[in-house]
Design a protein around this motif. Structure first.
Motif, mmCIF file in Angstrom:
data_model
loop_
_atom_site.group_PDB
_atom_site.id
_atom_site.type_symbol
_atom_site.label_atom_id
_atom_site.label_comp_id
_atom_site.label_asym_id
_atom_site.label_seq_id
_atom_site.Cartn_x
_atom_site.Cartn_y
_atom_site.Cartn_z
ATOM 1 N N ASN A 1 0.850 -1.196 0.000
ATOM 2 C CA ASN A 1 0.000 0.000 0.000
ATOM 3 C C ASN A 1 0.882 1.241 0.000
ATOM 4 O OD1 ASN A 1 -1.700 2.248 0.968
ATOM 5 N ND2 ASN A 1 -3.254 0.647 1.233
ATOM 6 N N VAL A 2 0.993 1.873 -1.153
ATOM 7 C CA VAL A 2 1.873 3.031 -1.300
ATOM 8 C C VAL A 2 1.384 4.204 -0.461
ATOM 9 C CG1 VAL A 2 2.681 4.773 -2.945
ATOM 10 C CG2 VAL A 2 2.731 2.348 -3.554
ATOM 11 N N GLY A 3 0.061 4.391 -0.379
ATOM 12 C CA GLY A 3 -0.482 5.493 0.422
ATOM 13 C C GLY A 3 -0.032 5.413 1.864
ATOM 14 N N GLN A 4 -0.103 4.216 2.446
ATOM 15 C CA GLN A 4 0.331 4.038 3.829
ATOM 16 C C GLN A 4 1.828 4.270 3.980
ATOM 17 O OE1 GLN A 4 -1.013 0.173 5.130
ATOM 18 N NE2 GLN A 4 -3.173 0.789 5.229
ATOM 19 N N SER A 5 2.606 3.838 2.999
ATOM 20 C CA SER A 5 4.050 4.050 3.057
ATOM 21 C C SER A 5 4.390 5.538 3.007
ATOM 22 C CB SER A 5 4.735 3.315 1.899
ATOM 23 O OG SER A 5 4.556 1.919 2.015
ATOM 24 N N LEU A 6 3.692 6.296 2.163
ATOM 25 C CA LEU A 6 3.913 7.741 2.115
ATOM 26 C C LEU A 6 3.479 8.392 3.422
ATOM 27 C CD1 LEU A 6 2.768 8.656 -1.526
ATOM 28 C CD2 LEU A 6 5.070 8.196 -0.697
ATOM 29 N N GLY A 7 2.367 7.915 3.988
ATOM 30 C CA GLY A 7 1.912 8.430 5.277
ATOM 31 C C GLY A 7 2.940 8.202 6.363
ATOM 32 N N LYS A 8 3.560 7.037 6.369
ATOM 33 C CA LYS A 8 4.592 6.717 7.355
ATOM 34 C C LYS A 8 5.785 7.652 7.212
ATOM 35 C CE LYS A 8 7.581 2.864 8.745
ATOM 36 N NZ LYS A 8 7.947 1.449 8.439
ATOM 37 N N ILE A 9 6.200 7.921 5.980
ATOM 38 C CA ILE A 9 7.339 8.809 5.742
ATOM 39 C C ILE A 9 7.049 10.210 6.268
ATOM 40 C CG2 ILE A 9 8.667 9.970 3.929
ATOM 41 C CD1 ILE A 9 8.391 7.365 2.290
ATOM 42 N N GLN B 1 -1.999 8.903 13.434
ATOM 43 C CA GLN B 1 -1.953 7.725 12.573
ATOM 44 C C GLN B 1 -2.284 8.189 11.154
ATOM 45 O OE1 GLN B 1 -4.315 4.292 13.704
ATOM 46 N NE2 GLN B 1 -4.446 3.622 11.559
ATOM 47 N N VAL B 2 -1.254 8.365 10.352
ATOM 48 C CA VAL B 2 -1.427 8.881 8.999
ATOM 49 C C VAL B 2 -1.577 7.693 8.046
ATOM 50 C CG1 VAL B 2 -0.446 10.311 7.181
ATOM 51 C CG2 VAL B 2 -0.020 10.882 9.588
ATOM 52 N N ASP B 3 -2.768 7.546 7.484
ATOM 53 C CA ASP B 3 -3.053 6.407 6.611
ATOM 54 C C ASP B 3 -2.608 6.624 5.171
ATOM 55 O OD1 ASP B 3 -4.199 4.899 8.650
ATOM 56 O OD2 ASP B 3 -6.171 5.831 8.355
ATOM 57 N N ALA B 4 -2.438 7.871 4.782
ATOM 58 C CA ALA B 4 -1.993 8.170 3.423
ATOM 59 C C ALA B 4 -1.455 9.595 3.400
ATOM 60 C CB ALA B 4 -3.129 8.026 2.420
ATOM 61 N N ALA B 5 -0.605 9.881 2.418
ATOM 62 C CA ALA B 5 -0.039 11.229 2.315
ATOM 63 C C ALA B 5 0.398 11.479 0.880
ATOM 64 C CB ALA B 5 1.144 11.393 3.270
ATOM 65 N N GLU B 6 0.608 12.728 0.579
ATOM 66 C CA GLU B 6 1.190 13.145 -0.687
ATOM 67 C C GLU B 6 1.939 14.443 -0.435
ATOM 68 O OE1 GLU B 6 -2.046 15.395 -3.259
ATOM 69 O OE2 GLU B 6 -2.871 13.508 -2.488
#
Length: 223
Positions: free
Chosen positions: A119-127, A139-144
């Motif tokens: 899940n790329v969205g979750q990986s970006l949220g983690k970063i 708890q960031v589930d997605a990011a851009e």
């Protein structure tokens, strides 16, 4: 039955901001000025998808799409092998329309790439949540994210976000913008084709290298 895996894709476009006459941009006119051949013009004209009305002309031919509005002209392709083709057409068009007032031009390069992550969205949220910008307790589930920076004699903007194509894919969007006045000063008559020619391949390479760098960095963090 197994579902078909979504394919990686890309999109390249050239955009010119100018005072345009959309109805001029009929496929037959592109044939007359040597931008496309007779067979392509006939195919575009008879495809049933041609739009040619005062506010907008749009048609697809030879692997690319042209859209012309009153303030904006664009040519785009989803085939990287056609990138030189769209550059050639853009140069021919504005060699013919050399009296057209142009205020700016730019290039867009978009890449949908598979990262090998669930899940790329979750990986970006983690970063982003680990970036010490005041949201590390969420708890960031997605990011851009988006960046904007000087680029030679223009401005480069990059967007990194989850792809809408598939959850394991990343979308990197690159835009290069050039203000004509900053390049030619107060000249009212100038040749746009050389300005496009000098920058398009250079910026495409910069976009591809940046996308590869971003992808490698995200993969590296998730290992």
């Amino acid at each position: 039955m197994m579902s078909q895996e979504a394919a990686e894709s890309e999109l390249f476009s050239i955009v010119v901001l100018a005072k345009m006459i959309p109805t001029l941009h009929h496929p037959r006119w592109y044939q007359e000025v040597g931008a496309i051949d007779e067979l392509a013009a006939e195919s575009a004209a008879k495809s049933g998808k041609l739009v040619c009305i005062p506010p907008l002309t749009q048609f697809s031919v030879m692997g690319f799409t042209i859209a012309c509005a009153e303030e904006r002209w664009q040519i785009q392709t989803e085939n990287g092998d056609a990138s030189q083709k769209i550059l050639r057409v853009a140069k021919i068009v504005f060699e013919q329309l050399h009296h057209t007032p142009v205020s700016a031009f730019g290039f867009n390069f978009g890449f949908h790439r598979r990262l090998g992550l669930d899940n790329v969205g979750q990986s970006l949220g983690k970063i982003v949540s680990q970036a010490s910008v005041g949201i590390d307790d969420l708890q960031v589930d997605a990011a851009e994210w988006k960046t904007k920076s000087p680029h030679h004699d223009g401005v480069a903007s990059f967007s990194v976000l989850p792809s809408t194509v598939a959850p394991d894919m990343l979308h990197v969007s690159c835009n290069f913008h050039y203000d004509v006045k900053a390049l030619v000063g107060d000249e009212t008559l100038f040749k746009l084709a050389p300005l496009l020619n000098e920058r398009f391949d250079r910026d495409r390479l910069a976009a591809e290298e940046r996308a590869s760098s971003i992808i490698a960095a995200i993969r590296g963090r998730e290992r």
